[in-house]
Design an enzyme around this catalytic site. Structure first.
Site, PDB file in Angstrom:
ATOM      1  N   GLY A 180       0.830  -1.206   0.000  1.00  0.00           N
ATOM      2  CA  GLY A 180       0.000   0.000   0.000  1.00  0.00           C
ATOM      3  C   GLY A 180       0.858   1.246   0.000  1.00  0.00           C
ATOM      4  O   GLY A 180       0.453   2.292   0.511  1.00  0.00           O
ATOM      5  N   SER A 229       1.598   3.327  -2.211  1.00  0.00           N
ATOM      6  CA  SER A 229       1.153   4.475  -3.001  1.00  0.00           C
ATOM      7  C   SER A 229      -0.014   5.202  -2.350  1.00  0.00           C
ATOM      8  O   SER A 229      -0.473   6.221  -2.862  1.00  0.00           O
ATOM      9  CB  SER A 229       0.721   4.007  -4.402  1.00  0.00           C
ATOM     10  OG  SER A 229      -0.398   3.135  -4.317  1.00  0.00           O
ATOM     11  N   VAL A 232      -1.997  -8.575  -2.543  1.00  0.00           N
ATOM     12  CA  VAL A 232      -1.339  -9.165  -1.380  1.00  0.00           C
ATOM     13  C   VAL A 232      -2.192 -10.198  -0.663  1.00  0.00           C
ATOM     14  O   VAL A 232      -1.764 -10.773   0.334  1.00  0.00           O
ATOM     15  CB  VAL A 232      -0.881  -8.086  -0.373  1.00  0.00           C
ATOM     16  CG1 VAL A 232       0.222  -7.221  -0.979  1.00  0.00           C
ATOM     17  CG2 VAL A 232      -2.067  -7.243   0.098  1.00  0.00           C
ATOM     18  N   ASN A 273       0.911  -2.462   5.106  1.00  0.00           N
ATOM     19  CA  ASN A 273       0.013  -1.329   5.268  1.00  0.00           C
ATOM     20  C   ASN A 273      -1.257  -1.457   4.430  1.00  0.00           C
ATOM     21  O   ASN A 273      -2.264  -0.822   4.739  1.00  0.00           O
ATOM     22  CB  ASN A 273       0.784  -0.050   4.866  1.00  0.00           C
ATOM     23  CG  ASN A 273      -0.088   1.173   4.747  1.00  0.00           C
ATOM     24  OD1 ASN A 273      -0.710   1.596   5.713  1.00  0.00           O
ATOM     25  ND2 ASN A 273      -0.148   1.737   3.551  1.00  0.00           N
ATOM     26  N   TYR A 299     -13.861  -4.588   9.930  1.00  0.00           N
ATOM     27  CA  TYR A 299     -12.511  -4.022  10.056  1.00  0.00           C
ATOM     28  C   TYR A 299     -11.870  -4.464  11.361  1.00  0.00           C
ATOM     29  O   TYR A 299     -10.718  -4.918  11.386  1.00  0.00           O
ATOM     30  CB  TYR A 299     -12.646  -2.503   9.996  1.00  0.00           C
ATOM     31  CG  TYR A 299     -11.367  -1.719   9.908  1.00  0.00           C
ATOM     32  CD1 TYR A 299     -10.354  -2.065   9.024  1.00  0.00           C
ATOM     33  CD2 TYR A 299     -11.187  -0.568  10.683  1.00  0.00           C
ATOM     34  CE1 TYR A 299      -9.196  -1.316   8.918  1.00  0.00           C
ATOM     35  CE2 TYR A 299     -10.038   0.201  10.584  1.00  0.00           C
ATOM     36  CZ  TYR A 299      -9.045  -0.186   9.706  1.00  0.00           C
ATOM     37  OH  TYR A 299      -7.906   0.566   9.613  1.00  0.00           O
ATOM     38  N   VAL A 300     -12.606  -4.363  12.450  1.00  0.00           N
ATOM     39  CA  VAL A 300     -12.081  -4.744  13.758  1.00  0.00           C
ATOM     40  C   VAL A 300     -11.781  -6.240  13.802  1.00  0.00           C
ATOM     41  O   VAL A 300     -10.745  -6.667  14.333  1.00  0.00           O
ATOM     42  CB  VAL A 300     -13.068  -4.354  14.876  1.00  0.00           C
ATOM     43  CG1 VAL A 300     -12.684  -4.982  16.201  1.00  0.00           C
ATOM     44  CG2 VAL A 300     -13.131  -2.830  15.010  1.00  0.00           C
TER      45      VAL A 300
END
Length: 251
Positions: free
Chosen positions: A14, A16, A66, A92, A158-159
């Site tokens: 990540g 960029s 990835v 990242n 997300y968590v």
């Protein structure tokens, strides 16, 4: 005292993106050569590469998904052929999606977060850590989030992914520590960046932060550079919040 990363090669997934581009530039300013990973935004990755080269280091861009083993293996081959074996990894990259409640969140979003947080880190470890073991030096840095501790409404996918990532990296830290490889996590708060400037809309958030302000993408990059350096050679297995005290890991 200065952070000196000359002679090291950092691969930033990540690289960029909004946080990644600043991490790449900061590591290059410290003397590290950089491999800038991107998934779709090749032009932004090339801009990061150009900026790094202007700082006098070697740099390249490399494309990969990835979450796919074959892509990560290909990325290793391309980086190895051009710059060598990375000894600093900054994981990242993460898939973006629309947040909603547990009852309404599509199952595909949980799957995407698992793949881009947990499997992303597993694949990077399996693919790049063996060369670090041979060298008996390495830095494995995962970018987590303050959300993993907040567990606020609408953050469930997300968590879930980031908490799973936390578990994997704590185990990894124990498994590869004997080879003098550190494994740590940097957990940003809601940071100011080129893509997310400060505004009055953030005032309620800032009111709950002990420092009463938002940090910047540079604050994240500074900690990454420190953890990548020999100054942090006895720090491992840590989840470090960069949130102005908004979340405080407990003992």
């Amino acid at each position: 005292m200065q952070i000196d990363l000359q002679g090291h090669l950092a691969l930033i997934t990540g690289g960029s993106g909004q946080l990644g581009r600043v991490m790449c530039r900061t590591l290059a300013e410290c003397g590290a050569n950089v491999a800038v990973h991107y998934h779709r935004d090749e032009s932004s990755a090339q801009a990061v590469v150009d900026a790094a080269r202007q700082l006098g280091v070697q740099a390249m861009k490399v494309q990969a998904d990835v979450t796919q083993a074959a892509d990560v293996e290909r990325m290793r081959s391309e980086v190895q052929d051009e710059l060598g074996a990375p000894d600093i990894l900054v994981n990242n990259a993460v898939i973006q999606y629309a947040w909603t409640t547990v009852l309404e969140q599509p199952l595909a979003d949980y799957e995407s977060q698992f793949r881009s947080t947990v499997l992303h880190n597993v694949l990077m470890a399996q693919t790049f850590v063996p060369a670090m073991i041979e060298r008996r030096w390495g830095r494995f840095i995962g970018i987590n989030t303050e959300c993993a501790m907040q567990a606020a409404p609408s953050q469930s996918a997300y968590v879930a992914g980031k908490r799973g990532m936390d578990g994997v990296l704590r185990v990894l830290a124990r498994e590869i520590g004997e080879h003098q490889i550190t494994v740590n996590q940097v957990a940003p708060g809601w940071m100011i960046s080129q893509d997310h400037p400060d505004s009055e809309a953030a005032d309620p958030y800032k009111a709950g932060v002990p420092l009463r302000r938002r940090g910047t993408d540079q604050d994240i990059a500074n900690l990454v550079a420190y953890l990548a350096s020999d100054l942090a050679n006895f720090i491992s297995g840590q989840y470090i919040s960069v949130s102005g005290g908004n979340v405080m890991p407990t003992i």
